[in-house]
Design a protein around this motif. Structure first.
Motif, PDB file in Angstrom:
ATOM      1  N   HIS A   1      -9.496  61.406  -7.074  1.00 24.82           N
ATOM      2  CA  HIS A   1      -9.018  62.183  -5.927  1.00 24.82           C
ATOM      3  C   HIS A   1      -7.901  61.445  -5.201  1.00 24.82           C
ATOM      4  CE1 HIS A   1      -9.093  63.391  -1.643  1.00 24.82           C
ATOM      5  NE2 HIS A   1      -9.274  64.597  -2.136  1.00 24.82           N
TER       6      HIS A   1
ATOM      7  N   ARG B   1      -4.589  61.450  -7.109  1.00 23.59           N
ATOM      8  CA  ARG B   1      -3.886  62.731  -7.225  1.00 23.59           C
ATOM      9  C   ARG B   1      -2.888  62.942  -6.091  1.00 23.59           C
ATOM     10  NH1 ARG B   1      -8.714  65.730  -9.269  1.00 23.59           N
ATOM     11  NH2 ARG B   1      -8.236  66.415 -11.389  1.00 23.59           N
TER      12      ARG B   1
ATOM     13  N   ASN C   1       0.899  63.748  -6.904  1.00 23.07           N
ATOM     14  CA  ASN C   1       1.511  65.060  -6.626  1.00 23.07           C
ATOM     15  C   ASN C   1       2.826  64.894  -5.862  1.00 23.07           C
ATOM     16  OD1 ASN C   1      -0.526  66.474  -7.898  1.00 23.07           O
ATOM     17  ND2 ASN C   1      -1.742  66.722  -6.036  1.00 23.07           N
TER      18      ASN C   1
ATOM     19  N   ASN D   1      -1.190  62.365 -14.722  1.00 25.06           N
ATOM     20  CA  ASN D   1      -2.093  63.456 -14.357  1.00 25.06           C
ATOM     21  C   ASN D   1      -3.075  63.731 -15.487  1.00 25.06           C
ATOM     22  OD1 ASN D   1      -2.771  65.775 -12.485  1.00 25.06           O
ATOM     23  ND2 ASN D   1      -2.307  66.893 -14.347  1.00 25.06           N
TER      24      ASN D   1
ATOM     25  N   GLU E   1      -7.179  63.459 -15.308  1.00 27.08           N
ATOM     26  CA  GLU E   1      -8.060  64.556 -15.730  1.00 27.08           C
ATOM     27  C   GLU E   1      -9.045  64.082 -16.796  1.00 27.08           C
ATOM     28  OE1 GLU E   1      -8.443  67.545 -14.649  1.00 27.08           O
ATOM     29  OE2 GLU E   1      -6.784  67.632 -13.217  1.00 27.08           O
TER      30      GLU E   1
END
Length: 362
Positions: A153, A156, A160, A193, A197
């Protein structure tokens, strides 16, 4: 025998663990005797049974301080030895009256019960050790899962921002060097990313309840697969990707998860094939199945690598620029399993092909 006890005997204590008292000896469970007043203390040292039929007629114990102190005439005590060889204590019994104890039946019975007690104590200790180890493993698993989830988390958010900034930079009037740098940032953020994941899915698959799916009865897989192709084309704009789709029937599946699976397969194919080669993608759906194949030219996957290809953290021979966690194919296979499907691979010197097969499910 009027009084019997299982005694824990150490270097400084005699403690009653279990009691059978018919002569009102006056000792309860947890009660202690002065160690030096007991014959059990001597047994602790020589590790041999002591059996007395009649104290008054026994030349060794007629004047022994223990019978005189506790007032018994017959006595038997056998050592309790644990599996690891450590002395635990004794199984002992006394009675104010003489008894015929020096025979194989009585001694054998006491020895057998002492062995059973030792076995029970070993089992209890092993259970306690196992429970403690299990508790530790569960705590570690929970902490590991929480750590990975929080890490994913927290990663990210800045990722982003990096990806969005790279997109904005690519739209500006940059020189050739600036365009190349913006592309590197964009490509790296895309790869990061994917790693995040995969890491989170691995944590879910191994530490949680497994990778979960949410099926949609008429998932538009063709649209989702084309989106994945378009996304990867932005990363590899010079690569040739040939697509052949034939969707005659809707597919009951989790489109997001299958797109993730497809993205892993296609990214691998682009990574492991020559820059001037074509990656071939075929997919079709019938009333009975959904089938997807991603094929590329390149080096044949070695037999040793094929055996562990779908295992986590397992990778074949790779170039320095192709290093990674080795989770993509493992997660892809887990997604296939969650759909009650299979993910297979075939590899020859000419072509490597990954094939997903999902049987139709209403």
């Amino acid at each position: 025998m009027g009084f019997a006890a299982v005694a824990r005997v150490t270097e400084d204590k005699w403690i009653a663990c279990a009691i059978h008292d018919e002569i009102n000896f006056g000792l309860a469970v947890g009660g202690e005797l002065n160690l030096e007043t007991t014959i059990c203390n001597e047994i602790r040292q020589h590790k041999k049974p002591v059996v007395i039929d009649h104290v008054a007629e026994d030349p060794e114990f007629a004047n022994h301080h223990t019978p005189l102190l506790y007032g018994f005439q017959s006595y038997i005590s056998v050592p309790i030895t644990l599996k690891n060889g450590n002395f635990f204590g004794t199984l002992c019994a006394i009675d104010p009256k003489p008894a015929q104890l020096k025979n194989t039946t009585v001694i054998g019975t006491f020895t057998m019960f002492a062995d059973l007690i030792a076995f029970h104590l070993d089992a209890l200790e092993q259970i306690a050790i196992t429970e403690l180890e299990l508790k530790k493993q569960q705590e570690v698993a929970v902490l590991r899962e929480q750590f990975i989830a929080i890490l994913g988390h927290d990663l990210r958010n800045p990722l982003n921002a990096i990806s969005s900034s790279a997109q904005l930079l690519s739209r500006l009037n940059l020189d050739e060097r600036g365009i190349r740098i913006a592309k590197i940032v964009k490509d790296s953020s895309f790869r990061m990313n994917g790693l995040i994941e995969n890491m989170l899915d691995f944590a879910s698959g191994r530490l949680g309840e497994g990778i979960t799916i949410s099926r949609t009865p008429d998932e538009d897989l063709e649209k989702l697969l084309i989106q994945v192709v378009d996304e990867l084309k932005t990363i590899w704009p010079s690569r040739n990707i040939e697509v052949k789709f034939n969707f005659d029937h809707p597919v009951n599946a989790d489109g997001k998860r299958l797109a993730q699976l497809f993205s892993n397969l296609l990214a691998n194919a682009l990574n492991y094939s020559p820059a001037d080669s074509t990656v071939e993608i075929t997919a079709f759906s019938t009333g009975e199945e959904f089938n997807l194949c991603v094929a590329n030219k390149g080096k044949q996957i070695p037999a040793a690598a094929m055996e562990r290809l779908f295992q986590p953290f397992s990778r074949g021979e790779v170039e320095p620029s192709q290093k990674g966690l080795g989770l993509g194919l493992y997660i892809a296979s887990e997604i296939a399993n969650a759909h009650d499907g299979t993910l297979d691979v075939s590899s020859t010197p000419e072509k490597t092909c990954f094939t997903l097969h999902i049987p139709y499910k209403k």
